[in-house]
Design an enzyme around this catalytic site. Structure first.
Site, PDB file in Angstrom:
ATOM      1  N   ASP A 186       2.316   6.831  -5.128  1.00 39.97           N
ATOM      2  CA  ASP A 186       1.126   6.802  -5.990  1.00 39.97           C
ATOM      3  C   ASP A 186       1.511   7.043  -7.459  1.00 39.97           C
ATOM      4  O   ASP A 186       0.726   6.765  -8.364  1.00 39.97           O
ATOM      5  CB  ASP A 186       0.147   7.918  -5.574  1.00 39.97           C
ATOM      6  CG  ASP A 186      -0.989   7.415  -4.691  1.00 39.97           C
ATOM      7  OD1 ASP A 186      -1.250   6.192  -4.690  1.00 39.97           O
ATOM      8  OD2 ASP A 186      -1.625   8.250  -4.019  1.00 39.97           O
TER       9      ASP A 186
ATOM     10  N   LYS B 213      -5.129   1.057   4.284  1.00 40.23           N
ATOM     11  CA  LYS B 213      -3.723   1.133   3.842  1.00 40.23           C
ATOM     12  C   LYS B 213      -2.794   0.958   5.039  1.00 40.23           C
ATOM     13  O   LYS B 213      -1.757   0.303   4.945  1.00 40.23           O
ATOM     14  CB  LYS B 213      -3.473   2.476   3.134  1.00 40.23           C
ATOM     15  CG  LYS B 213      -4.108   2.508   1.750  1.00 40.23           C
ATOM     16  CD  LYS B 213      -4.174   3.887   1.129  1.00 40.23           C
ATOM     17  CE  LYS B 213      -4.991   3.838  -0.163  1.00 40.23           C
ATOM     18  NZ  LYS B 213      -5.297   5.132  -0.735  1.00 40.23           N
TER      19      LYS B 213
ATOM     20  N   GLN C 219      -4.366  11.252   0.691  1.00 41.56           N
ATOM     21  CA  GLN C 219      -5.619  10.606   0.289  1.00 41.56           C
ATOM     22  C   GLN C 219      -6.547  11.600  -0.416  1.00 41.56           C
ATOM     23  O   GLN C 219      -6.763  12.705   0.063  1.00 41.56           O
ATOM     24  CB  GLN C 219      -6.321  10.038   1.546  1.00 41.56           C
ATOM     25  CG  GLN C 219      -7.595   9.286   1.245  1.00 41.56           C
ATOM     26  CD  GLN C 219      -7.374   8.037   0.399  1.00 41.56           C
ATOM     27  OE1 GLN C 219      -6.485   7.240   0.657  1.00 41.56           O
ATOM     28  NE2 GLN C 219      -8.195   7.873  -0.641  1.00 41.56           N
TER      29      GLN C 219
END
Ligand code: NAD
Length: 295
Positions: A119, A52, A96
Site C-alpha cells: 500500500d 482483492k 484493510q
C-alpha cells in the site's frame, strides 16, 4: 468530444502485464503472495478484501487472508502482521482500513515490513516517495498517473489542482504531480476543507484530481474549458429511492467543459486494484532478486 477515460481497459492492460510478471517469477520458482488482514465486521471492508483476493486469483498471485476478531486486543493484529512479515510465502501485506477503535493506525503502518508494504503507507515508503526515490508508489495516485498517461495527458508544465489532502490520495498525488519523474512536473496546488475559494483554484487548472469524498460537488462551472478531470470519489447516495455510486464530480456538467474525464464507476477504482497487484509482483521480484517485466 470529451474523452471518457476507460479505467477498466487500462487496468486490464496492467493486469495482463502483471500476469507476465507472475510467469517470470514462477519460472524462477517463486509464487508471489499477497496477504490481506481484516479486523472489522464492516461489510464494505469485507467486500473490498474479497475483491482483492479475487483479483489475485485472476492473475496467479497467491491470496492469503487472515481475519482478526474485531474484539481482540490490538496486540493480536500487530502479532499477525509480524508473523506475515516473517512468512517467506508472503511478499505483500495489506491491512484493510478502517481500523477498530483499540488499534493504533500509525502503529499498524509502522509494523508492516517496508519491503512488503504494497500500500506504500509505511513512513519509510512515504519518505521515499517525498524524497523522489519511491520503493512502491501508493496504488490510487499511481493508478491515476497511469490513467493520465494512457489518455496522453502529460502533466509537465501544466497547472494541476488536487482537491483533498489525505495521506492515501491527496498528499501522495500532489507529490507525484509536482515530482521530477515522468508523469510529474506539474505546477501543483493542494486544496482542502479549509480552502477559502475552491472554484478560484479549480477554474485555472489544466488537471483537476477530485478526492474529497463529497458527492458531485465539483461542477462544470468550477472547471476551465478543456480541463482534464480525474474523479477519485466513491460515494454511495440515494437516488429515486435506490442506492447508487457517484463520484466527487458532477459528471454530466463537468463533461460539458472537460477534454477528458474519468467516470465513476469504471475510472480510478479499477486502477487502484490493478496497481496493488503491480506492487505485489514488484515486491516478489525484489525479494527473490528476479527481474520482472513490470507493465
Ligand atoms: P479523506 O476523507 O481521508 O480526505 C478527504 C479530503 O478532502 C480531506 O483532506 C479534506 O480536507 C478534503 N475535503 C473534504 N471536504 C472538502 C471540501 N468541501 N472542499 C475541499 N476539500 C474538501 O478521503 P480519502 O481517503 O482521500 O478519499 C477521498 C474519496 O476518494 C472518498 O470518496 C473515497 O471513498 C475515495 N477513494 C477512492 C479510491 C479509488 O480507488 N477510487 C481510493 C481511495 C479513496
Amino acid at each position: 468530444m470529451t474523452d471518457v477515460i476507460d479505467g477498466n481497459a487500462v487496468a486490464a492492460d496492467i493486469r495482463e502485464g502483471v500476469t507476465e510478471c507472475v510467469d517470470v517469477l514462477e519460472d524462477s520458482g517463486v509464487r508471489p503472495g499477497l496477504a490481506t488482514v481484516l479486523m472489522s465486521d464492516d461489510p464494505a471492508s469485507e467486500t473490498y478484501v474479497s475483491m482483492k483476493q479475487r483479483d489475485c486469483e485472476e492473475v496467479g498471485i497467491e491470496g492469503i487472508h487472515v481475519d482478526v476478531d474485531n474484539d481482540a486486543p490490538a496486540q493480536e493484529l500487530y502479532d499477525t502482521i509480524e508473523s506475515l512479515n516473517d512468512d517467506d510465502a508472503v511478499h505483500g501485506v495489506l491491512v484493510q482500513k478502517p481500523f477498530v477503535d483499540q488499534v493504533d493506525e500509525r502503529r499498524v503502518l509502522r509494523t508492516i515490513d517496508p519491503v512488503k508494504d504494497v500500500d506504500a503507507f509505511h513512513p519509510e515508503n512515504v519518505g521515499r516517495l517525498v524524497a523522489g526515490d519511491p520503493l512502491f508508489k501508493p496504488c490510487t495516485p499511481h493508478g491515476i498517473q497511469r490513467l493520465l498517461a494512457a489518455a496522453d495527458v502529460d502533466p509537465e508544465g501544466k497547472e494541476a489542482v488536487v482537491v483533498g489532502r489525505s495521506d492515501i490520495v491527496g498528499k501522495p498525488m500532489a507529490n507525484m504531480l509536482f515530482g521530477r519523474d515522468e508523469g510529474g512536473n506539474a505546477t501543483t496546488t493542494v486544496c482542502h476543507s479549509r480552502t477559502a475559494d475552491l472554484a478560484e483554484h479549480t477554474r485555472r487548472a489544466d488537471i483537476v484530481v477530485a478526492a474529497a469524498g463529497v458527492p458531485e460537488f465539483i461542477t462544470g462551472d468550477m472547471l476551465s474549458e478543456g480541463a482534464v478531470v480525474v474523479d477519485v470519489g466513491i460515494n454511495r447516495v440515494e437516488r429515486n429511492g435506490e442506492s447508487t455510486l457517484v463520484g466527487d464530480v458532477a459528471f454530466e456538467s463537468a463533461k460539458e467543459k472537460a477534454s477528458a474525464i474519468t467516470p465513476v464507476p469504471g475510472g480510478v477504482g479499477p486502477m487502484t486494484r490493478a496497481m496493488l497487484l503491480y506492487n505485489t509482483v514488484k515486491a516478489a521480484g525484489l525479494e527473490a532478486d528476479v527481474d520482472v517485466p513490470l507493465p
